[in-house]
Structures are given as C-alpha cells and as structure tokens.
Design an enzyme around this catalytic site. Structure first.
Site, mmCIF file in Angstrom:
data_model
loop_
_atom_site.group_PDB
_atom_site.id
_atom_site.type_symbol
_atom_site.label_atom_id
_atom_site.label_comp_id
_atom_site.label_asym_id
_atom_site.label_seq_id
_atom_site.Cartn_x
_atom_site.Cartn_y
_atom_site.Cartn_z
ATOM 1 C CE LYS A 1 0.865 1.281 4.477
ATOM 2 N NZ LYS A 1 1.703 2.415 4.837
ATOM 3 C CB SER B 1 0.393 -4.919 7.532
ATOM 4 O OG SER B 1 0.902 -4.117 8.567
ATOM 5 C CG ASP C 1 -0.702 0.141 8.318
ATOM 6 O OD1 ASP C 1 -1.517 0.979 8.735
ATOM 7 O OD2 ASP C 1 0.488 0.408 8.039
HETATM 8 O O1 C5P Z 1 -0.427 -1.094 14.778
HETATM 9 P P1 C5P Z 1 1.026 -1.335 14.486
HETATM 10 O O2 C5P Z 1 1.563 -2.506 15.256
HETATM 11 O O3 C5P Z 1 1.334 -1.413 13.040
HETATM 12 O O4 C5P Z 1 1.785 -0.043 15.017
HETATM 13 C C1 C5P Z 1 3.188 -0.016 15.139
HETATM 14 C C2 C5P Z 1 3.576 1.203 15.937
HETATM 15 O O5 C5P Z 1 3.311 2.394 15.186
HETATM 16 C C3 C5P Z 1 2.815 1.400 17.238
HETATM 17 O O6 C5P Z 1 3.436 0.692 18.288
HETATM 18 C C4 C5P Z 1 2.902 2.895 17.430
HETATM 19 O O7 C5P Z 1 4.160 3.267 17.946
HETATM 20 C C5 C5P Z 1 2.836 3.430 16.031
HETATM 21 N N1 C5P Z 1 1.448 3.797 15.595
HETATM 22 C C6 C5P Z 1 0.863 4.931 16.150
HETATM 23 N N2 C5P Z 1 -0.389 5.285 15.770
HETATM 24 C C7 C5P Z 1 -1.068 4.558 14.846
HETATM 25 C C8 C5P Z 1 -0.471 3.417 14.253
HETATM 26 C C9 C5P Z 1 0.794 3.064 14.657
HETATM 27 O O8 C5P Z 1 1.460 5.619 16.986
HETATM 28 N N3 C5P Z 1 -2.280 4.932 14.483
#
Ligand code: C5P
Length: 297
Positions: A10, A104, A137
């Site tokens: 993406k 993801s 994601d």
């Molecule tokens: O959800 P995911 O595991 O992909 O997120 C990885 C990191 O990215 C989170 O631990 C956070 O630090 C950051 N993140 C965030 N806000 C979001 C998505 C991700 O701060 N909406």
C-alpha cells in the site's frame, strides 16, 4: 495440500496524524491505496509452526514469532481451539520495513491462507477483527483497493477509485522503524495541539474521478517531516523524482520508501530510470493502483 494467497503493498495517499492517545497510538485519517507490488504467502500442514522467506531482501525478514504471519496463524488457531501446525512460506517482493505495509500484508495473507487450509470459513468481519488485533494496517491488506482508515487506521470505509494511477517507488537502503517515526513526529510537534485528523474532500474526489493531476495536488503525509528528520537523504530522492517529471512525490507511510505519482506508465518508467541513475535510492519499482486485496490463488 497447500494454500497460496497473493497480497498487495500500500501507499498512503493521505496520512493525517492527530495527537498521541493515552494508549500510545495516534488517531489517524489514513487514506490507503493498494499498489501492484505483491507478496505471496503459502501455508501447508506441518508438525509445528515454522516460517521461511525467499526473495532478494529475505534476510531482513524476522523468522520468529514476531513475524505477523505466524502471529496470524496462532491467533486464528487459538480462536478455534486448534494447534497452529503449519509451515508458512513468504515469497517477498514488497520492500521490507519500507512504509509499504509488507509485514502487515503477510499477516493478512497468512490469516486468509490458514482459514482456507483449515476449512474454517470465517466471515469477513471475523477476519477483519483478527487483522485489527494484529496491527493497524493489517485490515487494509485484506481488503485492498482504496479505503479510509480511522481510529488508529484499522476502522475502514472502502472508497471508490475511478481510474488507474501510475507510481514509482524508490526503495532506500535500510528500513525505518514505524514506532521511531511516530516518536519523532511527537518530538517535532511537542506543545502543538494537533487538529482532529480528517480526510481531504479534494483527495477523495481525485480518487473517485481517477484524476492523477488532482490526486498529485492533494497528496499529504504528516509523517514526512519526521521521516526526513530521521533520514535527511530522502529529500534528494524526492527532488530527483520531481525533477524527472513526476507529478508529485511523498514519503510512503513511515518511510523510507518514497512514492512518485506519474501521469502514465511511460512517465513512470522514465522517472524510475532517472531515480536509479541518480543513485539516490537502492531500487526503483514501477507499479499501478488500485490493486485487489488478499486473494487465494
Ligand atoms: O499497529 P502497528 O503494530 O502497526 O503499530 C506499530 C507502531 O506504530 C505502534 O506501536 C505505534 O508506535 C505506532 N502507531 C501509532 N499510531 C497509529 C499506528 C501506529 O502511533 N495509528
């Protein structure tokens, strides 16, 4: 018997980031667009959960239980009282740690592949809820096409796309950690009250009409200053692509991959050549969008 799922990368055509929430995540208005760079994930019965990866950047992919593909198999198995005894093979073509949701994508693909292999017939809603548990994601990787993600990006509204868009993706040397980029975003915006993130009507319109120049004018990534702060050399890559004729350039998600929107496929090829010749990136990949979400082959 084995099941293979193909899953797209993406690009975020708009990534509007709000303030950090009490849970550490940021509220987003995240407009995802799936692009035609794909990983293929194959699952087959095995005596225990194992994972392998092939492709030029396979060495950078974690093969332990932190890989979202194995976490997907474990979560789905746990929900059904099964043991996640599968071998997962990832044929990796999406840039690793590049801001294109490659990890993801593998999570969503492994989930759909295991659901099919085990004959579980989970509903779309059940699969999406496991995806949201795996990462912000991951739901989009299952759905593909284009979608607006709200909340931390996991709550999706599918969007209409009225035409084909052409892109070049410049792959940088080494990855960037998503939490580190969000941390830098917080540091750069300390003391600034971020407005509630909202999707740009002009951008949604450009997607709906398939109009590349309008989309170029509306592309926006609030994480770009943070990614550039951590990796200043990306500014040269962005400049090289726009000088070579791209309609617009931006950092893809948390980077360090940079994305260049072009007026057509031919222009994409010449921008890719210019980027490679400039040596401001490791690789330049041509792709188009929208692309279908995770699909059983
Ligand atoms: O959800 P995911 O595991 O992909 O997120 C990885 C990191 O990215 C989170 O631990 C956070 O630090 C950051 N993140 C965030 N806000 C979001 C998505 C991700 O701060 N909406």
């Amino acid at each position: 018997m084995s099941v293979t799922v193909r899953v797209p990368a993406k690009v975020n055509v708009q990534l509007a980031v709000g303030s950090a929430r009490p849970d550490g995540f940021h509220d987003l208005a995240n407009v995802f667009l799936a692009v035609s760079l794909y990983d293929e994930v194959t699952v087959s019965p095995a005596s225990s959960l194992t994972i392998t990866c092939s492709g030029p950047d396979a060495g950078q992919v974690p093969l332990d239980r932190t890989n979202l593909a194995s976490r997907a198999a474990e979560l789905l198995a746990a929900r059904h009282g099964l043991s996640p005894d599968v071998h997962i093979h990832i044929a990796k073509d999406i840039p690793v740690a590049g801001g294109m949701a490659g990890g993801s994508a593998d999570g969503a693909a492994a989930l759909l592949a295991c659901d099919t292999l085990w004959g579980l017939g989970s509903t779309r809603a059940e699969l999406l809820s496991i995806c949201a548990e795996l990462g912000s994601d991951v739901p989009f990787s299952l759905v593909g096409g284009a979608a607006l993600g709200t909340g931390r990006g996991e709550r999706l509204t599918e969007l209409e796309v009225g035409g084909e868009f052409h892109w070049v993706f410049a792959v940088a040397d080494g990855g960037l950690s998503t939490p580190a980029v969000y941390g830098e975003f917080d540091r750069l915006n300390e003391g600034v009250a971020a407005p509630a993130p909202t999707a740009s009507p002009a951008l949604l319109d450009a997607l709906r009409t398939g109009d590349a120049p309008s989309l170029a004018g509306a592309l926006a990534n609030d994480l770009q200053p943070a990614a550039l702060s951590l990796r200043p050399s990306l500014a040269d890559t962005l400049q090289t692509g726009t000088s070579a004729g791209a309609l617009a350039a931006l950092v893809s998600g948390s980077g360090p991959t940079t994305a260049f929107l072009t007026k057509d496929e031919e222009s994409a090829r010449s921008v890719a050549e210019a980027l490679l010749a400039s040596r401001t990136c490791r690789e330049a990949r041509v792709a188009s969008s929208p692309a279908a979400g995770a699909t059983v082959l």
